[in-house]
Write a protein that holds these residues in place. Structure first.
Motif, PDB file in Angstrom:
ATOM      1  N   PRO A   4       0.860  -1.363  -0.360  1.00  0.00           N
ATOM      2  CA  PRO A   4      -0.312   0.126   0.070  1.00  0.00           C
ATOM      3  C   PRO A   4       1.061   1.156   0.270  1.00  0.00           C
ATOM      4  O   PRO A   4       0.432   1.929  -0.678  1.00  0.00           O
ATOM      5  N   ALA A   5       1.873   1.286   0.736  1.00  0.00           N
ATOM      6  CA  ALA A   5       2.710   2.874   0.931  1.00  0.00           C
ATOM      7  C   ALA A   5       2.825   2.202  -0.835  1.00  0.00           C
ATOM      8  O   ALA A   5       3.692   3.934  -1.244  1.00  0.00           O
ATOM      9  N   THR A   6       3.865   1.489  -1.300  1.00  0.00           N
ATOM     10  CA  THR A   6       4.116   1.949  -2.569  1.00  0.00           C
ATOM     11  C   THR A   6       2.934   2.647  -3.245  1.00  0.00           C
ATOM     12  O   THR A   6       3.339   3.985  -4.230  1.00  0.00           O
ATOM     13  N   VAL A   7       1.751   2.211  -3.319  1.00  0.00           N
ATOM     14  CA  VAL A   7       0.680   2.880  -4.351  1.00  0.00           C
ATOM     15  C   VAL A   7       0.150   3.841  -3.607  1.00  0.00           C
ATOM     16  O   VAL A   7       0.634   5.536  -5.033  1.00  0.00           O
ATOM     17  N   VAL A   8       0.258   4.208  -2.549  1.00  0.00           N
ATOM     18  CA  VAL A   8      -0.245   5.825  -1.994  1.00  0.00           C
ATOM     19  C   VAL A   8       2.013   6.797  -2.653  1.00  0.00           C
ATOM     20  O   VAL A   8       1.369   7.622  -3.225  1.00  0.00           O
ATOM     21  N   LEU A   9       2.783   6.221  -2.364  1.00  0.00           N
ATOM     22  CA  LEU A   9       4.477   6.804  -3.158  1.00  0.00           C
ATOM     23  C   LEU A   9       3.848   7.230  -5.213  1.00  0.00           C
ATOM     24  O   LEU A   9       4.002   8.101  -5.493  1.00  0.00           O
ATOM     25  N   THR A  10       3.496   6.263  -5.617  1.00  0.00           N
ATOM     26  CA  THR A  10       3.242   5.908  -6.552  1.00  0.00           C
ATOM     27  C   THR A  10       2.310   7.415  -7.117  1.00  0.00           C
ATOM     28  O   THR A  10       2.545   8.122  -8.456  1.00  0.00           O
ATOM     29  N   ALA A  11       1.460   6.897  -6.582  1.00  0.00           N
ATOM     30  CA  ALA A  11      -0.188   8.046  -6.926  1.00  0.00           C
ATOM     31  C   ALA A  11       0.609   9.363  -6.981  1.00  0.00           C
ATOM     32  O   ALA A  11      -0.178  10.569  -7.547  1.00  0.00           O
ATOM     33  N   LEU A  12       1.233   9.183  -5.326  1.00  0.00           N
ATOM     34  CA  LEU A  12       1.340  10.283  -5.257  1.00  0.00           C
ATOM     35  C   LEU A  12       2.768  11.608  -6.528  1.00  0.00           C
ATOM     36  O   LEU A  12       2.268  13.066  -6.747  1.00  0.00           O
ATOM     37  N   ALA A  13       3.687  10.752  -6.504  1.00  0.00           N
ATOM     38  CA  ALA A  13       4.729  11.081  -7.949  1.00  0.00           C
ATOM     39  C   ALA A  13       4.498  11.580  -8.869  1.00  0.00           C
ATOM     40  O   ALA A  13       4.521  11.928  -9.621  1.00  0.00           O
ATOM     41  N   GLY A  19       7.163  16.315  -3.773  1.00  0.00           N
ATOM     42  CA  GLY A  19       8.011  17.062  -2.665  1.00  0.00           C
ATOM     43  C   GLY A  19       7.301  15.967  -1.503  1.00  0.00           C
ATOM     44  O   GLY A  19       7.743  15.758  -0.606  1.00  0.00           O
ATOM     45  N   VAL A  20       5.762  16.031  -1.676  1.00  0.00           N
ATOM     46  CA  VAL A  20       4.889  15.297  -0.994  1.00  0.00           C
ATOM     47  C   VAL A  20       5.408  13.571  -0.283  1.00  0.00           C
ATOM     48  O   VAL A  20       5.963  13.254   0.331  1.00  0.00           O
ATOM     49  N   ALA A  21       5.633  13.033  -1.556  1.00  0.00           N
ATOM     50  CA  ALA A  21       6.179  11.448  -2.391  1.00  0.00           C
ATOM     51  C   ALA A  21       7.240  11.231  -1.138  1.00  0.00           C
ATOM     52  O   ALA A  21       7.258  10.360  -0.003  1.00  0.00           O
ATOM     53  N   GLY A  22       8.219  12.502  -1.227  1.00  0.00           N
ATOM     54  CA  GLY A  22       9.383  12.733  -0.208  1.00  0.00           C
ATOM     55  C   GLY A  22       9.451  12.497   1.325  1.00  0.00           C
ATOM     56  O   GLY A  22      10.038  12.048   1.541  1.00  0.00           O
ATOM     57  N   GLN A  23       8.513  13.489   1.279  1.00  0.00           N
ATOM     58  CA  GLN A  23       8.009  13.027   2.389  1.00  0.00           C
ATOM     59  C   GLN A  23       7.710  12.484   3.195  1.00  0.00           C
ATOM     60  O   GLN A  23       7.579  12.472   4.455  1.00  0.00           O
ATOM     61  N   VAL A  24       6.535  11.826   2.679  1.00  0.00           N
ATOM     62  CA  VAL A  24       6.236  10.552   2.844  1.00  0.00           C
ATOM     63  C   VAL A  24       7.283   9.390   2.913  1.00  0.00           C
ATOM     64  O   VAL A  24       7.449   8.841   4.338  1.00  0.00           O
ATOM     65  N   LEU A  25       8.388   9.639   2.044  1.00  0.00           N
ATOM     66  CA  LEU A  25       9.265   8.124   2.424  1.00  0.00           C
ATOM     67  C   LEU A  25       9.629   8.670   3.636  1.00  0.00           C
ATOM     68  O   LEU A  25      10.203   7.818   4.558  1.00  0.00           O
ATOM     69  N   GLN A  26      10.308  10.090   4.470  1.00  0.00           N
ATOM     70  CA  GLN A  26      11.286  10.515   4.904  1.00  0.00           C
ATOM     71  C   GLN A  26      10.391   9.871   6.842  1.00  0.00           C
ATOM     72  O   GLN A  26      11.030   9.384   7.421  1.00  0.00           O
ATOM     73  N   GLU A  27       8.772   9.869   6.324  1.00  0.00           N
ATOM     74  CA  GLU A  27       8.235   9.953   7.477  1.00  0.00           C
ATOM     75  C   GLU A  27       8.124   8.563   7.388  1.00  0.00           C
ATOM     76  O   GLU A  27       8.635   7.380   8.620  1.00  0.00           O
ATOM     77  N   MET A  28       8.905   7.750   6.958  1.00  0.00           N
ATOM     78  CA  MET A  28       8.539   5.898   7.285  1.00  0.00           C
ATOM     79  C   MET A  28       9.395   5.945   7.725  1.00  0.00           C
ATOM     80  O   MET A  28       9.583   5.239   8.247  1.00  0.00           O
ATOM     81  N   MET A  29      10.720   6.408   6.933  1.00  0.00           N
ATOM     82  CA  MET A  29      12.028   6.104   7.662  1.00  0.00           C
ATOM     83  C   MET A  29      12.134   6.781   9.384  1.00  0.00           C
ATOM     84  O   MET A  29      12.375   6.247  10.121  1.00  0.00           O
ATOM     85  N   LYS A  30      11.935   7.644   9.495  1.00  0.00           N
ATOM     86  CA  LYS A  30      11.838   8.093  10.788  1.00  0.00           C
ATOM     87  C   LYS A  30      10.604   7.473  11.714  1.00  0.00           C
ATOM     88  O   LYS A  30      11.198   6.752  12.855  1.00  0.00           O
ATOM     89  N   GLU A  31       9.325   6.591  10.988  1.00  0.00           N
ATOM     90  CA  GLU A  31       9.080   6.279  12.072  1.00  0.00           C
ATOM     91  C   GLU A  31       9.648   4.359  11.931  1.00  0.00           C
ATOM     92  O   GLU A  31       8.688   3.872  12.522  1.00  0.00           O
ATOM     93  N   ARG A  32      10.444   4.130  11.447  1.00  0.00           N
ATOM     94  CA  ARG A  32      11.104   2.967  11.133  1.00  0.00           C
ATOM     95  C   ARG A  32      10.582   1.960  11.072  1.00  0.00           C
ATOM     96  O   ARG A  32      10.542   0.778  10.601  1.00  0.00           O
ATOM     97  N   LEU A  33       9.581   2.648   9.558  1.00  0.00           N
ATOM     98  CA  LEU A  33       8.645   1.715   9.136  1.00  0.00           C
ATOM     99  C   LEU A  33       9.759   0.648   7.736  1.00  0.00           C
ATOM    100  O   LEU A  33      10.740   1.416   7.012  1.00  0.00           O
ATOM    101  N   HIS A  39       9.844   1.343  -3.148  1.00  0.00           N
ATOM    102  CA  HIS A  39       8.972   2.891  -2.662  1.00  0.00           C
ATOM    103  C   HIS A  39       9.798   3.831  -3.102  1.00  0.00           C
ATOM    104  O   HIS A  39       9.508   4.662  -3.363  1.00  0.00           O
ATOM    105  N   PHE A  40      11.273   3.620  -3.062  1.00  0.00           N
ATOM    106  CA  PHE A  40      12.365   4.314  -3.897  1.00  0.00           C
ATOM    107  C   PHE A  40      12.362   4.493  -4.645  1.00  0.00           C
ATOM    108  O   PHE A  40      12.439   5.730  -5.686  1.00  0.00           O
ATOM    109  N   THR A  41      11.738   3.986  -5.624  1.00  0.00           N
ATOM    110  CA  THR A  41      11.442   3.372  -7.058  1.00  0.00           C
ATOM    111  C   THR A  41      10.569   4.282  -7.889  1.00  0.00           C
ATOM    112  O   THR A  41      10.474   4.818  -8.646  1.00  0.00           O
ATOM    113  N   ALA A  42      10.036   4.022  -7.099  1.00  0.00           N
ATOM    114  CA  ALA A  42       8.200   5.004  -7.778  1.00  0.00           C
ATOM    115  C   ALA A  42       8.454   6.791  -7.779  1.00  0.00           C
ATOM    116  O   ALA A  42       7.775   6.856  -8.052  1.00  0.00           O
TER     117      ALA A  42
END
Length: 100
Positions: A4-13, A19-33, A39-42
């Motif tokens: 689901p995270a890949t789907v969200v990141l792809t849709a945003l990008a 910028g929002v997709a990058g923030q989501v990716l950063q937040e995922m890393m921050k929360e240790r998800l 995810h990165f490739t999306a």
């Protein structure tokens, strides 16, 4: 879960909200998800000539996190660099891309 995270990141990008997709990716890393190559490739795949630096930064971040970039990660980054007329970077990336 990762899919689901890949789907969200792809849709945003794809909507141009890199910028929002990058923030989501950063937040995922921050929360240790779990963050993986998909995810990165999306986000990388949606980068264009205006965002070539972001694609390079994301590729570098993958390597730092020991997430092995795949051929799509490399070729998408190379394409965004080439589109921005940074052919030398594009060629370097293509040479660095693992052959599988």
């Amino acid at each position: 879960t990762p899919k689901p995270a890949t789907v969200v990141l792809t849709a945003l990008a794809k909507r141009g909200w890199l910028g929002v997709a990058g923030q989501v990716l950063q937040e995922m890393m921050k929360e240790r998800l779990e963050v993986n190559v998909f995810h990165f490739t999306a986000v990388i795949a949606a980068c264009d000539r205006k965002n070539w630096q972001l694609s390079l930064l994301l590729l570098e971040e993958m390597v730092k996190l020991q997430i092995a970039p795949n051929q799509i990660s490399y070729s998408s980054t190379a394409t965004s660099c080439a589109s921005a007329a940074y052919w030398h970077l594009s060629l370097d990336l293509l040479y660095a891309m693992p052959l599988k």
